[in-house]
Design a protein around this motif. Structure first.
Motif, PDB file in Angstrom:
ATOM      1  N   TYR A 354       0.819  -1.206   0.000  1.00  0.00           N
ATOM      2  CA  TYR A 354       0.000   0.000   0.000  1.00  0.00           C
ATOM      3  C   TYR A 354       0.856   1.260   0.000  1.00  0.00           C
ATOM      4  O   TYR A 354       0.574   2.219  -0.728  1.00  0.00           O
ATOM      5  CB  TYR A 354      -0.954   0.024   1.201  1.00  0.00           C
ATOM      6  N   GLU A 355       1.884   1.290   0.852  1.00  0.00           N
ATOM      7  CA  GLU A 355       2.708   2.493   0.954  1.00  0.00           C
ATOM      8  C   GLU A 355       3.384   2.809  -0.382  1.00  0.00           C
ATOM      9  O   GLU A 355       3.492   3.974  -0.766  1.00  0.00           O
ATOM     10  CB  GLU A 355       3.761   2.326   2.050  1.00  0.00           C
ATOM     11  N   THR A 356       3.827   1.770  -1.096  1.00  0.00           N
ATOM     12  CA  THR A 356       4.464   1.991  -2.393  1.00  0.00           C
ATOM     13  C   THR A 356       3.447   2.472  -3.420  1.00  0.00           C
ATOM     14  O   THR A 356       3.710   3.403  -4.189  1.00  0.00           O
ATOM     15  CB  THR A 356       5.129   0.696  -2.899  1.00  0.00           C
ATOM     16  N   ALA A 357       2.275   1.832  -3.429  1.00  0.00           N
ATOM     17  CA  ALA A 357       1.220   2.250  -4.353  1.00  0.00           C
ATOM     18  C   ALA A 357       0.744   3.663  -4.040  1.00  0.00           C
ATOM     19  O   ALA A 357       0.418   4.437  -4.951  1.00  0.00           O
ATOM     20  CB  ALA A 357       0.052   1.266  -4.285  1.00  0.00           C
ATOM     21  N   LYS A 358       0.727   4.018  -2.755  1.00  0.00           N
ATOM     22  CA  LYS A 358       0.284   5.362  -2.361  1.00  0.00           C
ATOM     23  C   LYS A 358       1.187   6.432  -2.963  1.00  0.00           C
ATOM     24  O   LYS A 358       0.700   7.481  -3.415  1.00  0.00           O
ATOM     25  CB  LYS A 358       0.278   5.471  -0.833  1.00  0.00           C
ATOM     26  N   GLU A 359       2.487   6.177  -2.955  1.00  0.00           N
ATOM     27  CA  GLU A 359       3.412   7.148  -3.529  1.00  0.00           C
ATOM     28  C   GLU A 359       3.104   7.380  -4.998  1.00  0.00           C
ATOM     29  O   GLU A 359       3.082   8.527  -5.470  1.00  0.00           O
ATOM     30  CB  GLU A 359       4.853   6.657  -3.371  1.00  0.00           C
ATOM     31  N   ASP A 360       2.866   6.310  -5.759  1.00  0.00           N
ATOM     32  CA  ASP A 360       2.539   6.462  -7.179  1.00  0.00           C
ATOM     33  C   ASP A 360       1.184   7.132  -7.354  1.00  0.00           C
ATOM     34  O   ASP A 360       1.002   7.971  -8.250  1.00  0.00           O
ATOM     35  CB  ASP A 360       2.530   5.087  -7.867  1.00  0.00           C
ATOM     36  N   ALA A 361       0.231   6.753  -6.509  1.00  0.00           N
ATOM     37  CA  ALA A 361      -1.110   7.331  -6.629  1.00  0.00           C
ATOM     38  C   ALA A 361      -1.078   8.843  -6.384  1.00  0.00           C
ATOM     39  O   ALA A 361      -1.734   9.624  -7.093  1.00  0.00           O
ATOM     40  CB  ALA A 361      -2.062   6.657  -5.644  1.00  0.00           C
ATOM     41  N   GLN A 362      -0.314   9.273  -5.391  1.00  0.00           N
ATOM     42  CA  GLN A 362      -0.234  10.704  -5.088  1.00  0.00           C
ATOM     43  C   GLN A 362       0.534  11.469  -6.164  1.00  0.00           C
ATOM     44  O   GLN A 362       0.249  12.636  -6.429  1.00  0.00           O
ATOM     45  CB  GLN A 362       0.426  10.901  -3.731  1.00  0.00           C
ATOM     46  N   ARG A 363       1.489  10.784  -6.775  1.00  0.00           N
ATOM     47  CA  ARG A 363       2.329  11.431  -7.798  1.00  0.00           C
ATOM     48  C   ARG A 363       1.629  11.494  -9.151  1.00  0.00           C
ATOM     49  O   ARG A 363       1.889  12.391  -9.947  1.00  0.00           O
ATOM     50  CB  ARG A 363       3.646  10.653  -7.908  1.00  0.00           C
ATOM     51  N   MET A 364       0.721  10.532  -9.415  1.00  0.00           N
ATOM     52  CA  MET A 364       0.070  10.452 -10.728  1.00  0.00           C
ATOM     53  C   MET A 364      -1.436  10.314 -10.550  1.00  0.00           C
ATOM     54  O   MET A 364      -2.031   9.287 -10.890  1.00  0.00           O
ATOM     55  CB  MET A 364       0.638   9.274 -11.516  1.00  0.00           C
ATOM     56  N   LEU A 365      -2.040  11.353  -9.968  1.00  0.00           N
ATOM     57  CA  LEU A 365      -3.469  11.297  -9.661  1.00  0.00           C
ATOM     58  C   LEU A 365      -4.349  11.294 -10.910  1.00  0.00           C
ATOM     59  O   LEU A 365      -5.518  10.926 -10.848  1.00  0.00           O
ATOM     60  CB  LEU A 365      -3.852  12.486  -8.765  1.00  0.00           C
ATOM     61  N   ALA A 366      -3.803  11.711 -12.060  1.00  0.00           N
ATOM     62  CA  ALA A 366      -4.622  11.821 -13.275  1.00  0.00           C
ATOM     63  C   ALA A 366      -4.486  10.636 -14.215  1.00  0.00           C
ATOM     64  O   ALA A 366      -5.009  10.662 -15.341  1.00  0.00           O
ATOM     65  CB  ALA A 366      -4.254  13.111 -14.024  1.00  0.00           C
ATOM     66  N   GLU A 367      -3.783   9.595 -13.807  1.00  0.00           N
ATOM     67  CA  GLU A 367      -3.631   8.435 -14.677  1.00  0.00           C
ATOM     68  C   GLU A 367      -5.009   7.845 -15.010  1.00  0.00           C
ATOM     69  O   GLU A 367      -5.785   7.503 -14.107  1.00  0.00           O
ATOM     70  CB  GLU A 367      -2.768   7.371 -14.001  1.00  0.00           C
ATOM     71  N   PRO A 368      -5.326   7.692 -16.276  1.00  0.00           N
ATOM     72  CA  PRO A 368      -6.670   7.208 -16.650  1.00  0.00           C
ATOM     73  C   PRO A 368      -6.827   5.706 -16.413  1.00  0.00           C
ATOM     74  O   PRO A 368      -5.872   4.937 -16.537  1.00  0.00           O
ATOM     75  CB  PRO A 368      -6.755   7.534 -18.139  1.00  0.00           C
ATOM     76  N   VAL A 369      -8.037   5.321 -16.098  1.00  0.00           N
ATOM     77  CA  VAL A 369      -8.356   3.908 -15.953  1.00  0.00           C
ATOM     78  C   VAL A 369      -8.347   3.276 -17.342  1.00  0.00           C
ATOM     79  O   VAL A 369      -8.943   3.822 -18.287  1.00  0.00           O
ATOM     80  CB  VAL A 369      -9.745   3.722 -15.297  1.00  0.00           C
ATOM     81  N   PRO A 370      -7.679   2.156 -17.548  1.00  0.00           N
ATOM     82  CA  PRO A 370      -7.682   1.508 -18.865  1.00  0.00           C
ATOM     83  C   PRO A 370      -9.107   1.258 -19.371  1.00  0.00           C
ATOM     84  O   PRO A 370      -9.997   0.874 -18.591  1.00  0.00           O
ATOM     85  CB  PRO A 370      -6.938   0.195 -18.612  1.00  0.00           C
ATOM     86  N   VAL A 414       5.444  -3.153  -9.642  1.00  0.00           N
ATOM     87  CA  VAL A 414       5.083  -4.270  -8.767  1.00  0.00           C
ATOM     88  C   VAL A 414       5.003  -3.734  -7.341  1.00  0.00           C
ATOM     89  O   VAL A 414       5.991  -3.212  -6.825  1.00  0.00           O
ATOM     90  CB  VAL A 414       6.119  -5.411  -8.851  1.00  0.00           C
ATOM     91  N   TYR A 415       3.848  -3.846  -6.730  1.00  0.00           N
ATOM     92  CA  TYR A 415       3.652  -3.338  -5.369  1.00  0.00           C
ATOM     93  C   TYR A 415       3.648  -4.456  -4.328  1.00  0.00           C
ATOM     94  O   TYR A 415       4.139  -4.289  -3.223  1.00  0.00           O
ATOM     95  CB  TYR A 415       2.336  -2.558  -5.286  1.00  0.00           C
ATOM     96  N   TYR A 416       3.082  -5.562  -4.705  1.00  0.00           N
ATOM     97  CA  TYR A 416       2.970  -6.664  -3.749  1.00  0.00           C
ATOM     98  C   TYR A 416       4.090  -7.664  -3.969  1.00  0.00           C
ATOM     99  O   TYR A 416       4.198  -8.281  -5.039  1.00  0.00           O
ATOM    100  CB  TYR A 416       1.605  -7.354  -3.886  1.00  0.00           C
ATOM    101  N   HIS A 417       4.928  -7.814  -2.944  1.00  0.00           N
ATOM    102  CA  HIS A 417       6.023  -8.779  -2.972  1.00  0.00           C
ATOM    103  C   HIS A 417       5.773  -9.789  -1.851  1.00  0.00           C
ATOM    104  O   HIS A 417       6.139  -9.538  -0.695  1.00  0.00           O
ATOM    105  CB  HIS A 417       7.365  -8.081  -2.763  1.00  0.00           C
ATOM    106  N   PRO A 418       5.152 -10.908  -2.153  1.00  0.00           N
ATOM    107  CA  PRO A 418       4.825 -11.866  -1.088  1.00  0.00           C
ATOM    108  C   PRO A 418       6.075 -12.468  -0.468  1.00  0.00           C
ATOM    109  O   PRO A 418       7.096 -12.671  -1.131  1.00  0.00           O
ATOM    110  CB  PRO A 418       4.002 -12.935  -1.808  1.00  0.00           C
ATOM    111  N   GLY A 419       5.970 -12.737   0.849  1.00  0.00           N
ATOM    112  CA  GLY A 419       7.058 -13.381   1.558  1.00  0.00           C
ATOM    113  C   GLY A 419       6.877 -14.888   1.556  1.00  0.00           C
ATOM    114  O   GLY A 419       6.022 -15.435   0.850  1.00  0.00           O
ATOM    115  N   VAL A 420       7.678 -15.545   2.395  1.00  0.00           N
ATOM    116  CA  VAL A 420       7.634 -17.007   2.426  1.00  0.00           C
ATOM    117  C   VAL A 420       7.229 -17.520   3.804  1.00  0.00           C
ATOM    118  O   VAL A 420       7.338 -18.712   4.081  1.00  0.00           O
ATOM    119  CB  VAL A 420       9.005 -17.600   2.029  1.00  0.00           C
ATOM    120  N   GLN A 421       6.757 -16.626   4.680  1.00  0.00           N
ATOM    121  CA  GLN A 421       6.361 -17.037   6.017  1.00  0.00           C
ATOM    122  C   GLN A 421       4.912 -17.494   6.037  1.00  0.00           C
ATOM    123  O   GLN A 421       4.032 -16.866   5.435  1.00  0.00           O
ATOM    124  CB  GLN A 421       6.556 -15.877   7.015  1.00  0.00           C
TER     125      GLN A 421
END
Length: 451
Positions: A354-370, A414-421
């Motif tokens: 979420y924190e990584t996606a938030k940075e992109d979302a705040q930086r590119m608020l006008a990105e159009p939905v495909p 890529v925002y979600y990097h799953p662990g192995v736990q």
């Protein structure tokens, strides 16, 4: 001839002054604790010995000797000592004292102005000290139990050296109590019998506070059993003097945040013993159990997350139990949740995603939905190709569609990097399989275009 025992209330002595006042040390050698500051070679000790004391802030819990240390410094530096109260003094009083201090400076006399509870001064009152501290008209020593970073103006704080005073240890306090029994300024004139372990018990009860320790000893001696040769302090008397101490805890102060931080980090470190201890510290001091429960709900996703998705419903259940029952019954539910979270496998992948996606979302608020994943409820939207080429995943054999869902500007992120736990290992394996399948199709399409 048998000497008559001198009464505790003998009019020829200062018995009416509190013991803590009578035993206030006048030298660094008699000062209890703070060896990290006042031991040989330590910075504060060197400043005092070299008579180069700057303006400073003493930050520490109650009863560790902030006022006493300021008085000793003033005496060692041959300066006038002015004890200033932040509770009863205003700007007018500050300016009057500063004017006298400035006049004394011109005549070669230094002034130590000690301000107890300096955090209680507002910004204007704190600012009134600034010009006099800058000119050296005074050596300001402020005492506070609150974090100076939050409570002292930045301009004033930058002109002061901050020294952190620590709570006294049981050993420090036991030595102080032994001195109180032997010293002429204490109870040295009065034969007193205390049982082994009593002074350590008082020291533990005092929780690092010398004033509390001495006041408790004084109460126990005052209520002791007076015999022909000695005053005896019994365990029954001591237990009545101690009773149950309310723990030092301010729900809006720094200690509140220190304890919840300790709980959170102990659980994160898979240490159930430490976590339950910090939980007990908070609840027994009167913390709202619902506040603790809310923090556990957050932890369940922030630190356990996909490694054990049962953590979230379990903490929600703990919150509801706290709401239904309240304290003290709900303490066991919180303990259950805290131990579960401590021992659960850990991953912060949901938090990081979420924190990584938030940075992109705040930086590119006008990105159009495909277009392919837009909703198309009207004919006009369909004419504009909304929803065109959308693939309903349930209709596919693999239950996954090869379809771009991110905007073009971040399509390769890529925002979600799953662990192995824990359970997340299986999620990681599935996600990697999905990505391999999508990549294979893309390679096939690239090959077809090249042919």
């Amino acid at each position: 001839m048998q000497m008559e025992q001198m009464s505790l209330f003998d009019s020829g002595r200062e018995a009416y002054r509190p013991l803590a006042s009578r035993l206030r040390p006048e030298t660094l050698e008699d000062f209890a604790g703070q060896k990290h500051l006042l031991g040989e070679g330590k910075i504060l000790r060197q400043l005092i010995d070299q008579d180069q004391v700057p303006s400073m802030i003493f930050w520490g819990p109650p009863g560790v000797g902030k006022t006493t240390l300021a008085m000793i410094i003033a005496h060692r530096t041959h300066a006038e000592f002015i004890n200033f109260s932040a509770v009863t003094s205003g700007i007018k009083e500050i300016k009057e004292v500063m004017a006298r201090s400035e006049a004394a400076r011109r005549s070669g006399q230094r002034t130590v102005v000690f301000v107890d509870e300096i955090h209680r001064f507002n910004k204007a009152q704190q600012d009134a000290f600034l010009p006099y501290v800058e000119k050296g008209s005074i050596i300001l020593i402020g005492a506070t139990t609150e974090n100076p970073s939050f409570e002292i103006n930045a301009a004033l704080l930058s002109r002061c050296k901050v020294f952190v005073l620590q709570a006294l240890t049981v050993e420090d306090l036991t030595g102080l109590l032994e001195r109180a029994l032997k010293s002429p300024e204490g109870f040295g004139y009065l034969p007193i019998r205390v049982e082994p372990g009593m002074l350590e018990k008082i020291a533990e009860f005092a929780n690092g506070d010398a004033r509390t320790a001495l006041n408790t000893l004084e109460m126990a001696v005052t209520n002791g059993e007076i015999g022909p040769e000695e005053t005896a302090v019994t365990w029954e008397i001591l237990s009545q003097c101690i009773g149950r101490r309310s723990l030092m805890y301010d729900k809006k102060g720094e200690e509140h945040y220190n304890l919840i931080s300790a709980l959170h980090k102990s659980m994160r470190n898979s240490d159930p013993d430490a976590a339950v201890y910090w939980l007990a510290r908070m609840l027994e001091a009167g913390e709202d159990p619902l506040y603790v429960a809310r923090r556990l709900v957050r932890f369940a996703s922030e630190d356990v997350g996909m490694a054990d998705s049962q953590a979230l419903p379990l903490t929600i259940a703990a919150y509801q139990a706290c709401h239904f029952l309240g304290m003290p019954e709900c303490n066991v539910h919180l303990s259950h949740a805290v131990i579960y979270l401590s021992m659960a496998p850990k991953t912060n992948s949901a938090y990081v995603a979420y924190e990584t996606a938030k940075e992109d979302a705040q930086r590119m608020l006008a990105e159009p939905v495909p277009l392919q994943i837009r909703n198309a409820p009207t004919s006009l939207m369909k004419e504009l190709h909304y929803g065109e080429d959308y693939i309903y995943a349930h209709d596919t054999e693999e239950k996954v569609a090869r379809m771009q869902c991110l905007p073009d500007g971040v399509k390769d992120r890529v925002y979600y990097h799953p662990g192995v736990q824990g359970a997340e290992a299986a999620v990681k394996e599935k996600l990697e399989a999905v990505k391999r399948w999508k990549a294979a199709e893309n390679q096939d399409r690239t090959g077809e275009r090249q042919q």
